[in-house]
Motif scaffolding. Structure first.
Motif, short mmCIF file in Angstrom:
data_model
loop_
_atom_site.label_atom_id
_atom_site.label_comp_id
_atom_site.label_asym_id
_atom_site.label_seq_id
_atom_site.Cartn_x
_atom_site.Cartn_y
_atom_site.Cartn_z
N ASN A 7 47.28 38.15 32.31
CA ASN A 7 46.16 39.08 31.84
C ASN A 7 44.94 39.17 32.21
OD1 ASN A 7 44.41 39.69 29.37
ND2 ASN A 7 46.10 40.79 28.38
N PRO A 8 44.19 40.18 32.64
CA PRO A 8 42.93 39.93 32.99
C PRO A 8 41.72 39.17 32.10
CG PRO A 8 43.63 42.15 33.28
CD PRO A 8 44.78 41.59 32.51
N LYS A 9 41.98 39.44 30.66
CA LYS A 9 41.17 39.03 29.56
C LYS A 9 41.36 37.42 29.79
CE LYS A 9 38.88 42.48 28.32
NZ LYS A 9 37.43 42.68 28.54
N LEU A 11 42.28 35.37 32.27
CA LEU A 11 41.85 35.12 33.53
C LEU A 11 40.39 34.78 33.38
CD1 LEU A 11 43.86 36.49 36.26
CD2 LEU A 11 43.77 34.07 35.49
N GLU A 12 39.72 35.72 32.63
CA GLU A 12 38.20 35.82 32.60
C GLU A 12 37.82 34.74 31.81
OE1 GLU A 12 35.68 39.14 31.61
OE2 GLU A 12 37.63 40.63 31.84
#
Length: 82
Positions: A7-9, A11-12
């Motif tokens: 999930n990109p969030k 990873l952020e």
């Protein structure tokens, strides 16, 4: 584990925490997400043993559990060990 960090969030969040502890409020602002969504992502990461939380004056402060994750290039290597 890979699905969790796919999930990109999330990873952020992980990359932000590589720079040190961060409050829930700071993470919300960085992600541009609502508190409920941010808490959900952090909760899943906490259950997986990636992040930990401590409370200071009623404020949730998050950090990375495994210091080997601090080097951005080692994130996948550490995950493969588990």
């Amino acid at each position: 584990m890979y699905k969790l960090l796919g999930n990109p969030k999330r990873l952020e969040i992980l990359y932000r925490l590589c720079n040190g502890e961060c409050s829930l409020k700071e993470l919300e602002e960085m992600l541009g997400a609502r508190k409920t969504n941010t808490v959900q992502h952090l909760g899943l990461m906490k259950l997986a043993g990636i992040v930990r939380v401590r409370y200071q004056y009623g404020c949730a402060i998050y950090s990375i559990v495994d210091n080997r994750l601090i080097s951005h290039g080692q994130i996948i290597d550490v995950l493969e060990l588990d």
